[in-house]
Design a protein around this motif. Structure first.
Motif, PDB file in Angstrom:
ATOM      1  N   ASN A   1       9.913  -7.743 -10.950  1.00  0.00           N
ATOM      2  CA  ASN A   1       9.925  -7.261 -12.334  1.00  0.00           C
ATOM      3  C   ASN A   1       8.811  -6.244 -12.578  1.00  0.00           C
ATOM      4  O   ASN A   1       9.007  -5.226 -13.247  1.00  0.00           O
ATOM      5  N   LYS A   2       7.640  -6.505 -12.004  1.00  0.00           N
ATOM      6  CA  LYS A   2       6.506  -5.585 -12.157  1.00  0.00           C
ATOM      7  C   LYS A   2       6.792  -4.243 -11.497  1.00  0.00           C
ATOM      8  O   LYS A   2       6.470  -3.180 -12.048  1.00  0.00           O
ATOM      9  N   ALA A   3       7.418  -4.274 -10.322  1.00  0.00           N
ATOM     10  CA  ALA A   3       7.730  -3.028  -9.613  1.00  0.00           C
ATOM     11  C   ALA A   3       8.706  -2.175 -10.419  1.00  0.00           C
ATOM     12  O   ALA A   3       8.551  -0.950 -10.503  1.00  0.00           O
ATOM     13  N   ILE A   4       9.704  -2.826 -11.012  1.00  0.00           N
ATOM     14  CA  ILE A   4      10.688  -2.086 -11.815  1.00  0.00           C
ATOM     15  C   ILE A   4      10.031  -1.505 -13.063  1.00  0.00           C
ATOM     16  O   ILE A   4      10.278  -0.348 -13.440  1.00  0.00           O
ATOM     17  N   GLU A   5       9.167  -2.271 -13.711  1.00  0.00           N
ATOM     18  CA  GLU A   5       8.469  -1.794 -14.909  1.00  0.00           C
ATOM     19  C   GLU A   5       7.568  -0.608 -14.587  1.00  0.00           C
ATOM     20  O   GLU A   5       7.506   0.358 -15.348  1.00  0.00           O
ATOM     21  N   GLU A   6       6.876  -0.675 -13.452  1.00  0.00           N
ATOM     22  CA  GLU A   6       5.996   0.432 -13.059  1.00  0.00           C
ATOM     23  C   GLU A   6       6.802   1.687 -12.757  1.00  0.00           C
ATOM     24  O   GLU A   6       6.401   2.798 -13.134  1.00  0.00           O
TER      25      GLU A   6
ATOM     26  N   THR B   1      11.624  -2.760  -3.283  1.00  0.00           N
ATOM     27  CA  THR B   1      10.811  -3.961  -3.467  1.00  0.00           C
ATOM     28  C   THR B   1      11.638  -5.216  -3.225  1.00  0.00           C
ATOM     29  O   THR B   1      11.157  -6.202  -2.661  1.00  0.00           O
ATOM     30  N   TYR B   2      12.894  -5.162  -3.647  1.00  0.00           N
ATOM     31  CA  TYR B   2      13.842  -6.262  -3.434  1.00  0.00           C
ATOM     32  C   TYR B   2      13.912  -6.606  -1.936  1.00  0.00           C
ATOM     33  O   TYR B   2      13.805  -7.787  -1.538  1.00  0.00           O
ATOM     34  N   LYS B   3      14.101  -5.583  -1.078  1.00  0.00           N
ATOM     35  CA  LYS B   3      14.218  -5.807   0.357  1.00  0.00           C
ATOM     36  C   LYS B   3      12.923  -6.361   0.944  1.00  0.00           C
ATOM     37  O   LYS B   3      12.951  -7.278   1.781  1.00  0.00           O
TER      38      LYS B   3
ATOM     39  N   GLU C   1       0.835  -1.202   0.000  1.00  0.00           N
ATOM     40  CA  GLU C   1       0.000   0.000   0.000  1.00  0.00           C
ATOM     41  C   GLU C   1       0.869   1.252   0.000  1.00  0.00           C
ATOM     42  O   GLU C   1       0.536   2.264  -0.603  1.00  0.00           O
ATOM     43  N   MET C   2       2.012   1.161   0.710  1.00  0.00           N
ATOM     44  CA  MET C   2       2.927   2.307   0.735  1.00  0.00           C
ATOM     45  C   MET C   2       3.489   2.574  -0.644  1.00  0.00           C
ATOM     46  O   MET C   2       3.627   3.721  -1.059  1.00  0.00           O
ATOM     47  N   ASN C   3       3.788   1.521  -1.405  1.00  0.00           N
ATOM     48  CA  ASN C   3       4.304   1.686  -2.759  1.00  0.00           C
ATOM     49  C   ASN C   3       3.282   2.328  -3.657  1.00  0.00           C
ATOM     50  O   ASN C   3       3.593   3.166  -4.488  1.00  0.00           O
ATOM     51  N   VAL C   4       2.020   1.915  -3.512  1.00  0.00           N
ATOM     52  CA  VAL C   4       0.949   2.501  -4.321  1.00  0.00           C
ATOM     53  C   VAL C   4       0.817   3.980  -4.042  1.00  0.00           C
ATOM     54  O   VAL C   4       0.660   4.811  -4.936  1.00  0.00           O
ATOM     55  N   SER C   5       0.893   4.340  -2.730  1.00  0.00           N
ATOM     56  CA  SER C   5       0.797   5.750  -2.360  1.00  0.00           C
ATOM     57  C   SER C   5       1.936   6.557  -2.964  1.00  0.00           C
ATOM     58  O   SER C   5       1.743   7.652  -3.489  1.00  0.00           O
TER      59      SER C   5
END
Length: 287
Positions: free
Chosen positions: A174-179, A154-156, A2-6
């Motif tokens: 992979n999805k986090a890096i692409e986003e 995201t890795y951590k 949720e923190m990443n989305v924010s």
């Protein structure tokens, strides 16, 4: 998550707010272009018998425009006709947005040498020193650093996640890096379409001015019967050539700068892809 989305939402707002707004800037540039045409190029000092024209602009004098003869290069450009202020606007637009792109891409490249940053981060990843790699990203402060930092964060998180298997973690990483990359690209590519469009449109508008000038030239050639009006004929031809020169010059500069900035963006994208691959390989090795 949720923190990443924010954070992503905040980054999207920041990307949309960054850079110049063409809807606001272009009308202002158009007004400046018209003023340059009327009061700089059209200044009485650029024409013969300036004392008869008074002050202000040749456009507002009572003397017939056909009787006005340029006395400088600026006056010659003024005689290019009504298409000239449009071409001046195109040139100013290219200059303004090129400066804006140069500043934005300069900030996107971050601090320090980008190649050294890539080498340093890859070296730290090979040693599984994620915290040190994150510190390098904070110091880099560029688009590459932003994407890498998101990937390492995201890795951590995934390295301590026990609910997902390795394959699912790789997909999430992979999805986090692409986003993160997708969020950075709009800022890098914003307003590039303006340079690309003007590279083509400037030539077409100049061609319109050229055609108008040639129409005037042939009209002068035919209206005089057996003795064509040489002055009107030369005026029409010069108008055509002035528009051609301005259009070709603007188009050439726009195309050169567009390709230059595109190569810069491609270079940043390549660096992002290079480190992203290293992050995925490191995660697969140590997790």
């Amino acid at each position: 998550m949720e923190m990443n989305v924010s954070k992503n939402d905040e980054q999207v707002v920041a990307r949309k707010a960054g850079g110049l707004n063409p809807a606001v800037i272009i009308p202002i540039i158009l007004a400046i272009g018209i003023c340059i045409y009327l009061f700089v190029l059209g200044s009485p000092g650029n024409f013969k018998d300036a004392e008869k024209l008074g002050s202000g602009s040749v456009a507002f004098s009572d003397i017939d425009g056909k009787d006005i003869h340029p006395d400088s290069f600026l006056g010659i450009i003024y005689k290019g006709g009504v298409i000239v202020p449009i071409l001046i606007t195109f040139m100013l637009t290219v200059i303004v947005f090129s400066i804006e792109r140069a500043l934005v891409l300069g900030r996107a490249a971050g601090k320090g040498n980008l190649d050294n940053f890539v080498i340093q981060v890859r070296s730290l990843l090979n040693q599984n020193k994620i915290d040190e790699a994150l510190e390098e990203c904070d110091r880099q402060q560029g688009s590459v650093g932003n994407v890498v930092k998101e990937g390492l964060t995201t890795y951590k998180a995934l390295s301590h996640d026990t609910t997902l298997n390795k394959e699912q973690k790789m997909v999430a990483l992979n999805k986090a890096i692409e986003e993160a990359t997708t969020l950075e690209m709009p800022m890098l590519e914003k307003n590039m379409m303006i340079l690309s469009t003007l590279g083509t449109v400037a030539t077409l508008v100049a061609l319109l001015g050229t055609v108008i000038g040639m129409i005037k030239a042939f009209f002068a050639l035919g209206s005089g019967g057996g003795t064509p009006d040489a002055a009107a004929l030369s005026t029409g031809i010069s108008e055509a050539l002035i528009n051609t020169a301005l259009g070709i010059g603007t188009s050439a500069i726009a195309i050169i700068l567009y390709n230059f900035f595109t190569s810069k963006i491609d270079g940043l994208t390549y660096k992002i892809d290079e480190i992203s691959m290293s992050i995925q390989q490191s995660f697969a090795e140590f997790n």
